[in-house]
Motif scaffolding. Structure first.
Motif, mmCIF file in Angstrom:
data_model
loop_
_atom_site.group_PDB
_atom_site.id
_atom_site.type_symbol
_atom_site.label_atom_id
_atom_site.label_comp_id
_atom_site.label_asym_id
_atom_site.label_seq_id
_atom_site.Cartn_x
_atom_site.Cartn_y
_atom_site.Cartn_z
ATOM 1 N N ILE A 79 96.654 85.944 17.507
ATOM 2 C CA ILE A 79 96.263 87.282 17.068
ATOM 3 C C ILE A 79 97.378 88.228 17.491
ATOM 4 C CG2 ILE A 79 94.510 89.098 17.217
ATOM 5 C CD1 ILE A 79 92.565 86.884 18.227
ATOM 6 N N ALA A 80 98.182 88.656 16.526
ATOM 7 C CA ALA A 80 99.339 89.495 16.854
ATOM 8 C C ALA A 80 99.769 90.292 15.633
ATOM 9 C CB ALA A 80 100.503 88.632 17.344
ATOM 10 N N ALA A 81 100.222 91.502 15.883
ATOM 11 C CA ALA A 81 100.744 92.328 14.794
ATOM 12 C C ALA A 81 102.102 91.811 14.343
ATOM 13 C CB ALA A 81 100.854 93.783 15.257
ATOM 14 N N ASP A 82 102.840 91.190 15.261
ATOM 15 C CA ASP A 82 104.158 90.647 14.957
ATOM 16 C C ASP A 82 103.997 89.236 14.391
ATOM 17 O OD1 ASP A 82 106.741 89.779 14.845
ATOM 18 O OD2 ASP A 82 107.247 90.245 16.939
ATOM 19 N N THR A 83 104.177 89.076 13.095
ATOM 20 C CA THR A 83 103.966 87.783 12.446
ATOM 21 C C THR A 83 105.002 86.740 12.856
ATOM 22 O OG1 THR A 83 105.260 88.500 10.519
ATOM 23 C CG2 THR A 83 102.866 88.836 10.442
ATOM 24 N N SER A 84 106.120 87.169 13.448
ATOM 25 C CA SER A 84 107.123 86.205 13.885
ATOM 26 C C SER A 84 106.612 85.341 15.032
ATOM 27 C CB SER A 84 108.397 86.927 14.331
ATOM 28 O OG SER A 84 108.193 87.635 15.528
ATOM 29 N N LEU A 85 105.504 85.751 15.646
ATOM 30 C CA LEU A 85 104.944 84.998 16.767
ATOM 31 C C LEU A 85 103.786 84.093 16.344
ATOM 32 C CD1 LEU A 85 104.894 87.900 19.379
ATOM 33 C CD2 LEU A 85 106.601 86.091 19.168
ATOM 34 N N SER A 86 103.504 84.021 15.044
ATOM 35 C CA SER A 86 102.336 83.267 14.577
ATOM 36 C C SER A 86 102.446 81.769 14.823
ATOM 37 C CB SER A 86 102.116 83.529 13.082
ATOM 38 O OG SER A 86 103.244 83.111 12.328
ATOM 39 N N SER A 87 103.666 81.265 14.973
ATOM 40 C CA SER A 87 103.837 79.829 15.204
ATOM 41 C C SER A 87 103.618 79.443 16.660
ATOM 42 C CB SER A 87 105.242 79.396 14.777
ATOM 43 O OG SER A 87 106.229 80.034 15.577
ATOM 44 N N LEU A 88 103.408 80.427 17.520
ATOM 45 C CA LEU A 88 103.230 80.159 18.941
ATOM 46 C C LEU A 88 102.054 79.216 19.192
ATOM 47 C CD1 LEU A 88 104.377 80.978 21.748
ATOM 48 C CD2 LEU A 88 102.670 82.803 21.787
ATOM 49 N N GLY A 89 100.999 79.330 18.375
ATOM 50 C CA GLY A 89 99.820 78.492 18.561
ATOM 51 C C GLY A 89 100.107 77.017 18.327
ATOM 52 N N PHE A 90 101.005 76.708 17.370
ATOM 53 C CA PHE A 90 101.384 75.318 17.119
ATOM 54 C C PHE A 90 102.211 74.773 18.280
ATOM 55 C CE2 PHE A 90 100.088 76.508 12.920
ATOM 56 C CZ PHE A 90 99.695 75.328 12.306
ATOM 57 N N GLY A 91 103.112 75.605 18.808
ATOM 58 C CA GLY A 91 103.928 75.168 19.927
ATOM 59 C C GLY A 91 103.111 74.912 21.180
ATOM 60 N N LEU A 92 102.198 75.823 21.489
ATOM 61 C CA LEU A 92 101.388 75.664 22.690
ATOM 62 C C LEU A 92 100.457 74.461 22.592
ATOM 63 C CD1 LEU A 92 100.455 79.314 23.759
ATOM 64 C CD2 LEU A 92 101.897 77.675 24.956
ATOM 65 N N SER A 93 99.887 74.226 21.423
ATOM 66 C CA SER A 93 99.004 73.062 21.278
ATOM 67 C C SER A 93 99.791 71.775 21.469
ATOM 68 C CB SER A 93 98.319 73.072 19.909
ATOM 69 O OG SER A 93 99.251 72.842 18.863
ATOM 70 N N SER A 94 101.051 71.764 21.041
ATOM 71 C CA SER A 94 101.891 70.590 21.232
ATOM 72 C C SER A 94 102.149 70.348 22.715
ATOM 73 C CB SER A 94 103.216 70.766 20.483
ATOM 74 O OG SER A 94 104.068 69.660 20.688
ATOM 75 N N LEU A 95 102.445 71.408 23.468
ATOM 76 C CA LEU A 95 102.660 71.269 24.904
ATOM 77 C C LEU A 95 101.400 70.800 25.604
ATOM 78 C CD1 LEU A 95 104.896 74.296 26.001
ATOM 79 C CD2 LEU A 95 105.558 72.053 25.138
ATOM 80 N N LEU A 96 100.257 71.348 25.213
ATOM 81 C CA LEU A 96 98.996 70.937 25.829
ATOM 82 C C LEU A 96 98.704 69.462 25.563
ATOM 83 C CD1 LEU A 96 96.722 74.037 25.091
ATOM 84 C CD2 LEU A 96 97.493 73.246 27.340
ATOM 85 N N ALA A 97 99.010 69.003 24.354
ATOM 86 C CA ALA A 97 98.787 67.596 24.020
ATOM 87 C C ALA A 97 99.657 66.696 24.891
ATOM 88 C CB ALA A 97 99.092 67.348 22.539
ATOM 89 N N VAL A 98 100.906 67.086 25.088
ATOM 90 C CA VAL A 98 101.805 66.311 25.943
ATOM 91 C C VAL A 98 101.272 66.275 27.366
ATOM 92 C CG1 VAL A 98 104.115 66.257 26.974
ATOM 93 C CG2 VAL A 98 103.851 66.702 24.536
ATOM 94 N N ASP A 99 100.808 67.419 27.863
ATOM 95 C CA ASP A 99 100.318 67.481 29.239
ATOM 96 C C ASP A 99 99.025 66.687 29.425
ATOM 97 O OD1 ASP A 99 102.423 68.966 30.156
ATOM 98 O OD2 ASP A 99 101.434 70.904 29.938
#
Length: 333
Positions: A79-99
Motif C-alpha cells: 500500500i503506497a502512493a509511490d508505484t515504484s515500490l509495488s514490487s517490494l511485496g514480491f521481494g519480501l515474500s521471497s526472502l521470507l520463503a528462504v528464511d
C-alpha cells in the motif's frame, strides 16, 4: 484465532519443497508423476498442470491430505502512493520463503507452484492474496498454512507491516502479527517478521538454523527493489524482463547471491524456455546479452557528467537513489 505453540514433525530434508507426488495426492490427479528432468521449463509446466487440475477438482479436494508442516508465502500486498515500490511485496515474500525453509521442521511450497496459482487466479500482477482468498490458495497449492500480509508505506518513509497465517484445512486466520519500521530498515523488519512467524507456526530453531536466518542477502535497497521486480516479472512469465531486473540487481550488488542465482537459472534454461513456448523470450536473440546490460548501465552511470533521460514508471523513489532506466535494443542476425 491465535496459534498455540506446538511441535511439527521433522521433514526428511532441510528446507524441502512440497514434492509433486505429495501435491498429486491432494489433487488426486491421474497420471501425475514427477518430470524426468529438473529443467525449469518442465517444472513450470508441471506446476501449471497440477494447479489447473486442482482448480478443476476443487470441490472434491481433501484438505486433510495436506501435510501438517507445509507452508507457502504469498506476495505481500503493498500500500503506497509511490508505484515504484509495488514490487517490494514480491521481494519480501521471497526472502521470507528462504528464511522459513531454513527450518527442517517446515516444508515450503516451491515458488513455481505459487506463481502458477497466482496466474490462474489472475493475481500474478498484484500478488494480492487476502484473508478471504488465502485458505483457498492453500488448498490449491497443497499447503496447510499460508502466510499473507501487507506493507503500508507512508510518504515520510515509515512502514507498517501486518501479517497473518491462514489455515487451509480449517479456513481460519491467525491474529495479526504487526510491526513498524522505516523503509531503510526493511531487511531488519523482514528478519523480525520471520522469527515471529516461526513462533506462530510453533517452530523452535536450532542455533545453526537461527544463524542462517539472521544472514542478510543484501544491504542495498535499490538492488532489492530490482530483485522484487524480477520476481514479479517471473511470476507473470515475462522471463526476459525478469532476467533484466535480476541482472540489474546483481550489477548494483555483486554479492546479492539470490539475484545471481536467478540470473544463472534463467540464462541456463533459456533454450528450454523458448522451446517450451513460454512467453517473454520470443524474439530475443541472446539472453547472455541481457546479462551484460547491468555492467553496461553501470559504466554509463559512472561516467562523469550528467545524463538526462526519461524516467521509467518503475524507477525507485528519488529520495532513495536516483536510477536511470535505459532501453537497449539488441539486434542479432
Amino acid at each position: 484465532m491465535i496459534y498455540r505453540r506446538r511441535s511439527i514433525g521433522a521433514a526428511p530434508a532441510l528446507g524441502r519443497s512440497v514434492s509433486l507426488a505429495a501435491l498429486c495426492a491432494v489433487v488426486g490427479a491421474t497420471g501425475c508423476v514427477p518430470p524426468t528432468t529438473s529443467m525449469y521449463a518442465a517444472k513450470s509446466a508441471s506446476a501449471d498442470s497440477l494447479v489447473r487440475a486442482a482448480i478443476a477438482q476443487e470441490r472434491t479436494l481433501n484438505a486433510q491430505n495436506i501435510p501438517l508442516n507445509t507452508v507457502s508465502i504469498a506476495p505481500l500486498t503493498v500500500i503506497a502512493a509511490d508505484t515504484s515500490l509495488s514490487s517490494l511485496g514480491f521481494g519480501l515474500s521471497s526472502l521470507l520463503a528462504v528464511d522459513l525453509a531454513r527450518s527442517a521442521k517446515l516444508t515450503v511450497v516451491e515458488r513455481l507452484r505459487i506463481d502458477a496459482v497466482l496466474r490462474e487466479l489472475k493475481l500474478a500482477q498484484s500478488g494480492r492474496v487476502d484473508t478471504t482468498t488465502a485458505p483457498r490458495v492453500g488448498r490449491l497449492l497443497g499447503a496447510r498454512k499460508v502466510v499473507i500480509g501487507s506493507i503500508d508505506l507512508r510518504p515520510n518513509g515509515n512502514m507498517s507491516l501486518r501479517s497473518y497465517v491462514a489455515d487451509a484445512t480449517r479456513g481460519s486466520i491467525s491474529a495479526p502479527l504487526t510491526g513498524t519500521s522505516t523503509l531503510t530498515q526493511v531487511f531488519d523488519a523482514e528478519k523480525t517478521l520471520a522469527f515471529r512467524l516461526f513462533d506462530a507456526l510453533g517452530v523452535t530453531l536450532t542455533p545453526a538454523e537461527r544463524r542462517l536466518v539472521e544472514q542478510q542477502p543484501t544491504k542495498s535497497l535499490t538492488a532489492f527493489l530490482a530483485y522484487g521486480r524480477g520476481a514479479r516479472a517471473e511470476a507473470n512469465r515475462d522471463f526476459a524482463g525478469a532476467l533484466s531486473f535480476y541482472s540489474q540487481a546483481v550489477s548494483i550488488d555483486p554479492n546479492f547471491t539470490l539475484a545471481g542465482d536467478r540470473v544463472s537459472l534463467l540464462q541456463t534454461q533459456a533454450p528450454a524456455l523458448r522451446g517450451g513456448g513460454l512467453s517473454g523470450l520470443n524474439g530475443l536473440g541472446s539472453l547472455g546479452s541481457l546479462g551484460r546490460i547491468g555492467s553496461l548501465t553501470t559504466d554509463l552511470i559512472n561516467r562523469p557528467g550528467p545524463i538526462t533521460l526519461g524516467t521509467g514508471a518503475d524507477a525507485p523513489a528519488a529520495s532513495l537513489q536516483q536510477l536511470v532506466t535505459f532501453t537497449i535494443i539488441i539486434r542479432t542476425p
